[in-house]
Design a protein around this motif. Sequence first.
Motif, PDB file in Angstrom:
ATOM      1  N   PRO A  73      51.720  75.387  50.262  1.00 28.06           N
ATOM      2  CA  PRO A  73      51.844  74.230  49.368  1.00 28.06           C
ATOM      3  C   PRO A  73      53.162  73.488  49.541  1.00 28.06           C
ATOM      4  O   PRO A  73      53.215  72.271  49.320  1.00 28.06           O
ATOM      5  N   LEU A  74      54.219  74.204  49.930  1.00 24.87           N
ATOM      6  CA  LEU A  74      55.495  73.534  50.163  1.00 24.87           C
ATOM      7  C   LEU A  74      55.389  72.581  51.349  1.00 24.87           C
ATOM      8  O   LEU A  74      55.857  71.432  51.292  1.00 24.87           O
ATOM      9  N   ALA A  75      54.751  73.046  52.427  1.00 25.66           N
ATOM     10  CA  ALA A  75      54.557  72.179  53.587  1.00 25.66           C
ATOM     11  C   ALA A  75      53.645  71.006  53.254  1.00 25.66           C
ATOM     12  O   ALA A  75      53.919  69.856  53.613  1.00 25.66           O
ATOM     13  N   ALA A  76      52.549  71.299  52.541  1.00 25.90           N
ATOM     14  CA  ALA A  76      51.616  70.227  52.170  1.00 25.90           C
ATOM     15  C   ALA A  76      52.291  69.203  51.265  1.00 25.90           C
ATOM     16  O   ALA A  76      52.118  67.990  51.436  1.00 25.90           O
ATOM     17  N   GLY A  77      53.077  69.677  50.293  1.00 29.69           N
ATOM     18  CA  GLY A  77      53.773  68.767  49.393  1.00 29.69           C
ATOM     19  C   GLY A  77      54.789  67.912  50.112  1.00 29.69           C
ATOM     20  O   GLY A  77      54.918  66.709  49.841  1.00 29.69           O
ATOM     21  N   ALA A  78      55.531  68.520  51.054  1.00 29.88           N
ATOM     22  CA  ALA A  78      56.527  67.755  51.803  1.00 29.88           C
ATOM     23  C   ALA A  78      55.855  66.689  52.672  1.00 29.88           C
ATOM     24  O   ALA A  78      56.314  65.542  52.741  1.00 29.88           O
ATOM     25  N   LEU A  79      54.765  67.051  53.340  1.00 31.19           N
ATOM     26  CA  LEU A  79      54.054  66.085  54.185  1.00 31.19           C
ATOM     27  C   LEU A  79      53.447  64.959  53.354  1.00 31.19           C
ATOM     28  O   LEU A  79      53.492  63.788  53.745  1.00 31.19           O
ATOM     29  N   LEU A  80      52.872  65.320  52.207  1.00 36.34           N
ATOM     30  CA  LEU A  80      52.263  64.301  51.354  1.00 36.34           C
ATOM     31  C   LEU A  80      53.325  63.367  50.787  1.00 36.34           C
ATOM     32  O   LEU A  80      53.130  62.144  50.729  1.00 36.34           O
ATOM     33  N   ALA A  81      54.467  63.925  50.371  1.00 35.07           N
ATOM     34  CA  ALA A  81      55.558  63.081  49.880  1.00 35.07           C
ATOM     35  C   ALA A  81      56.083  62.180  50.993  1.00 35.07           C
ATOM     36  O   ALA A  81      56.393  61.001  50.759  1.00 35.07           O
ATOM     37  N   GLY A  82      56.162  62.719  52.214  1.00 32.59           N
ATOM     38  CA  GLY A  82      56.594  61.903  53.341  1.00 32.59           C
ATOM     39  C   GLY A  82      55.649  60.738  53.592  1.00 32.59           C
ATOM     40  O   GLY A  82      56.086  59.625  53.912  1.00 32.59           O
TER      41      GLY A  82
END
Length: 601
Positions: A325-334
């Motif tokens: 979820p940390l990777a998904a959240g960072a990519l989505l925020a990007g």
Amino acid sequence: MTTPTTPEALPSLPGQRASSARPDAVPGRAWPVRRWNAALVAVPTTALFVLGYRRRWICDDGLIYLRPVRQILAGNGPVFNVGERAESSTGTLWQWLLALAAWVSGADPAFLAVGLGLLLSTAGFALALLATCRLHRGAGLLLPAGVCVLLAVPPFWSYMTSGLESGLGAFWTGLSWWLLTRARRGQGPRESCPAAFVLGLGPLVRPDLAVVTVCFLAAQWWVLRPSRRGTAALLASAGALPLAYEVFRAGYYGILVPLPAIAKEASASDWGRGAGYVQETLGPYWLWPVVPVLGALAVLLVRRTRRPLRDLVPDRSSPVVLLAPLAAGALLAGYVVRVGGDYMHARMILPALLLLLLPVLVVPANRVTGAASALLVVWLCAAVSPLRAPFDVRSTPGSFNVRSSDVEGLGDHNPVRTSTWVRNWPALPEGRRMLAEAVRSPRPTLLYFDSGRRLHATPMRPDAPYHVVMVGRHLGVTGAAAPLDAYVNDAWGLASPVGAHLALERWSWPGHEKFLRNHWVFAEWALAEPPRRDLLRAGASRETVEAARAALGCGELAELRESVRAPLTARRFWDNLTGAVERTRFRFARWPAAAERALCE
């Protein structure tokens, strides 16, 4: 001399039974710890339900979903206007869920959208908390951490309803996280394939959630380590419905993405505006001080699960589950920053923020996490106290506080029904009168706006397939007021294939850079020789109208109109399917003369 690592000293991993030495296994302590951990789920979930209920509402964008729902129930298909296959709903699953609920209950779709959004988002937050508790269950006593952010940030409460797909998105995120924390080595296809099916629904909940689907599926695969046959089964389970719908979308609508993605140029980039959008979300709610605290907790949790376990526990899956979820959240925020944010305050960044909070919603209790949790609780108390001024301004330099504006405009703190919007929206009374007159009139009528946003009527060409065409600046409420057999010509392109494919020539209000000017509207619907008075009011000349009419009948623009308005035969479906890529990429100049030169020469 190092102390040998023992099973009693190790935290349990997802899907692994906890050690017998955990604190809640000590006689006399198990029941209080379990009650405390259960309260960490029940109390915040109840509070979020109450907060969401107090701010229940439906926005104009939420109403955009309801006209296609009404068209489906009327037997006209998933379209905004009868006779034109345009996908105006960004959240595919949300549209069909509302249609199913309205068909079963017969209730007002707006009221259903608000109620379902509240229930789904509440269930999603509950599942997310349960999943995080499960992730850390071997640690015994748990403490609140990231859940404080959910309780302190009002946009989370507002978008539990709003009529948009946000509630379904929160539910899908919480359910996916819960399923991911249950994944374990050796899990059979009876459990893993249904979980993969749910994880694969992200693009149908909202297209940009595809990045979350990829990250979660990758984490599931890493935990399971299936054979090639098992991997193929997981991919088939995850991709079956999204791929089937994509084929339907390409053949039925003629493009590869929902129309709002083209109208808002979801593949464009404006990093500076996007960074400002994030700042306008984090700043008013005092989120910057908690970012380093939660970041440090996430690092500690990842390091804790990376202890030397190979000799005792071959399945080192916990870091991957935490990082997904940390990777998904960072990519989505990007992505949100790259695309330039959104005009609705905080809305687009909330899914990414929820993902980043998932692993640290609650944390295992020790001295470090205890101090961090205490700081977060103090911050929560300050953030919801009168010390922080309520953020209820109508707009900021880059976004719009839609709820505050709607509540003020409608004179209702909780607008939850279609009738409230149609009856109370300030810009609509004159429009309702003119629309009623146009419906009763024996001749076809075009309703358009002048530069001062006043509505006017002009005769429409006699061969038009509609009796009334009305330009819609506020698409949701206009679609709610107009009869289903009238044509609502969306000025911003969310439901207009012609308007959506205008070339993006300038950045302005996020998601509202393309505006279908009256010369295009007159070219498509007005008489061959519109009255001079109406041309002056519309801000159009005969020359621009004639150039626009010529462009509409030439080249790729003519084929685009044919793809959505021609009868849906097998041949038309195939032509739409095979030309969907080029049609999705197609743009034309917004000025009629330039469009005519490019398309007709």
